[in-house]
Design a protein around this motif. Sequence first.
Motif, short mmCIF file in Angstrom:
data_model
loop_
_atom_site.label_atom_id
_atom_site.label_comp_id
_atom_site.label_asym_id
_atom_site.label_seq_id
_atom_site.Cartn_x
_atom_site.Cartn_y
_atom_site.Cartn_z
N GLU A 52 10.95 24.04 14.63
CA GLU A 52 10.78 25.48 14.72
C GLU A 52 12.02 25.65 15.89
O GLU A 52 11.78 24.91 16.98
CB GLU A 52 9.49 25.98 15.08
N ARG A 53 12.53 26.73 16.08
CA ARG A 53 13.51 27.32 17.10
C ARG A 53 12.83 27.59 18.30
O ARG A 53 13.41 26.96 19.31
CB ARG A 53 14.04 28.55 16.55
N GLY A 54 11.67 27.91 18.29
CA GLY A 54 10.97 28.22 19.40
C GLY A 54 10.34 26.98 20.18
O GLY A 54 10.09 26.82 21.45
N LYS A 55 10.28 25.81 19.68
CA LYS A 55 10.03 24.56 20.15
C LYS A 55 11.14 23.72 20.64
O LYS A 55 10.92 22.45 21.14
CB LYS A 55 8.96 23.89 19.03
N LEU A 56 12.41 24.44 20.28
CA LEU A 56 13.53 23.52 20.79
C LEU A 56 13.71 23.26 22.34
O LEU A 56 13.33 24.01 23.04
CB LEU A 56 14.79 24.08 20.32
N TRP A 57 14.01 22.00 22.91
CA TRP A 57 13.87 21.67 24.18
C TRP A 57 15.00 22.59 24.97
O TRP A 57 14.73 22.70 26.23
CB TRP A 57 14.18 20.18 24.48
N GLY A 58 15.94 22.69 24.41
CA GLY A 58 17.15 23.62 24.89
C GLY A 58 17.78 24.38 23.89
O GLY A 58 17.50 24.47 22.81
N LYS A 59 19.08 24.61 24.17
CA LYS A 59 19.92 25.09 23.34
C LYS A 59 20.53 24.49 22.16
O LYS A 59 20.85 24.97 21.13
CB LYS A 59 21.17 25.92 23.99
N TYR A 60 20.95 23.19 22.47
CA TYR A 60 21.51 22.27 21.62
C TYR A 60 20.72 21.29 20.91
O TYR A 60 19.95 20.83 21.34
CB TYR A 60 22.60 21.59 22.34
N ILE A 61 21.14 20.83 19.82
CA ILE A 61 20.65 19.81 19.12
C ILE A 61 21.70 18.73 18.45
O ILE A 61 22.82 19.30 17.80
CB ILE A 61 19.57 19.98 17.96
N SER A 62 21.73 17.48 18.60
CA SER A 62 22.60 16.74 18.23
C SER A 62 22.31 15.56 17.34
O SER A 62 21.00 15.12 17.42
CB SER A 62 23.59 16.01 19.47
N PHE A 63 22.81 14.80 16.31
CA PHE A 63 22.34 13.78 15.61
C PHE A 63 23.35 12.56 15.64
O PHE A 63 24.51 12.66 15.84
CB PHE A 63 22.32 14.35 14.05
N PHE A 64 22.95 11.42 15.80
CA PHE A 64 23.66 10.14 15.68
C PHE A 64 23.12 9.17 14.84
O PHE A 64 21.73 8.78 14.84
CB PHE A 64 23.76 9.38 17.22
N SER A 65 23.89 8.30 14.01
CA SER A 65 23.32 7.51 13.01
C SER A 65 22.77 6.07 13.98
O SER A 65 23.36 5.79 14.98
CB SER A 65 24.59 6.96 12.20
N LEU A 66 21.76 5.55 13.37
CA LEU A 66 21.13 4.30 13.96
C LEU A 66 21.54 3.22 13.20
O LEU A 66 21.04 2.36 13.35
CB LEU A 66 19.62 4.52 14.37
N GLU A 67 22.23 3.60 12.01
CA GLU A 67 22.64 2.57 11.17
C GLU A 67 23.87 2.44 10.58
O GLU A 67 24.26 2.20 9.49
CB GLU A 67 21.67 2.87 9.78
N GLU A 68 24.78 2.77 11.60
CA GLU A 68 26.34 2.90 11.43
C GLU A 68 26.74 4.28 10.64
O GLU A 68 27.62 5.10 10.94
CB GLU A 68 26.92 1.64 10.91
N LYS A 69 26.02 4.29 9.52
CA LYS A 69 26.26 5.69 8.47
C LYS A 69 24.89 5.86 8.12
O LYS A 69 24.18 5.45 7.69
CB LYS A 69 27.00 5.09 7.57
N ASN A 70 24.96 7.27 7.90
CA ASN A 70 23.69 8.01 7.25
C ASN A 70 24.13 9.08 6.40
O ASN A 70 25.13 9.70 6.45
CB ASN A 70 22.70 8.72 8.14
N PHE A 71 23.57 9.17 5.33
CA PHE A 71 24.19 10.19 4.38
C PHE A 71 23.15 11.52 4.77
O PHE A 71 21.81 11.60 4.50
CB PHE A 71 23.75 10.04 2.89
N MET A 72 23.68 12.71 5.07
CA MET A 72 23.00 13.88 5.49
C MET A 72 22.96 14.88 4.17
O MET A 72 24.02 15.37 3.80
CB MET A 72 23.71 14.77 6.74
N GLU A 73 22.07 14.71 3.41
CA GLU A 73 21.96 15.59 2.18
C GLU A 73 21.98 17.35 2.51
O GLU A 73 22.68 17.88 1.95
CB GLU A 73 20.55 15.22 1.46
N LYS A 74 21.22 17.47 3.43
CA LYS A 74 21.23 18.93 3.96
C LYS A 74 20.67 19.00 5.40
O LYS A 74 19.80 18.70 5.62
CB LYS A 74 20.56 19.75 2.82
N LEU A 75 21.52 19.93 6.14
CA LEU A 75 21.00 20.37 7.42
C LEU A 75 21.30 22.03 7.19
O LEU A 75 22.26 22.43 7.26
CB LEU A 75 21.94 19.73 8.67
#
Length: 216
Positions: free
Chosen positions: A147-170
């Motif tokens: 939920e937007r109101g629970k976000l720690w700050g303005k930004y959100i970032s994503f990094f793979s922990l398996e070299e590659k991840n398939f993002m079906e939908k964001l």
Amino acid sequence: MNAIIVTGGDIDISLLENYIAENKEDIIISVDAAITKLEKINLIPHIMVGDFDTLSDDDRLKKYAELDVEIVKHDPVKDFSDSELAVDRAVKVGIKNIAVFGALGKRFDHAFANILILQKYKKLGVDITIYDKYNKIYVKSNHFILERGKLWGKYISFFSLEEKNFMEKLEGVKYPIENRIIDNIATPSLYISNEIKGDKLKATFSGDLLVVESRD
């Protein structure tokens, strides 16, 4: 049962104090010399873990032992960091949710190891979140809603922990993603600094992703 682990990196004392006040039932584990930071807010931990090479104060350890604090002392020559040993201590008594303060700071080697610990224990069914003044860092698997109101700050970032991840939908963000690969080698910075634009973010993906909520 949840735990709060306080370790030796940079800590915003007011942030720590407020979090502890809001989570009074949590077990508090102090790592090595981090006890000096808890002393600033007059707080006695339930457990102290470490080799105490940076504390070097037997009188202090004796004092806390007399206060019924569990002291878990390790040999300085060991295969695990004090922070990981503290997490392991919590997991062994059945704790599944852990908040960590002081995991980031001057020592990048320690900070990076602490990030990797998140994935290790996620695969064991344990959710660990690292907090500092500017960041909230954790691992998510497969899908989640934020939920937007629970976000720690303005930004959100994503990094793979398996070299590659398939993002079906964001969706629900400034830069939506559909059927894309998160690839740390080809595009290491492509998925940083997104922003939630709707009421909530919805993500569906494969594997484990490192998620960083941040603010300036």
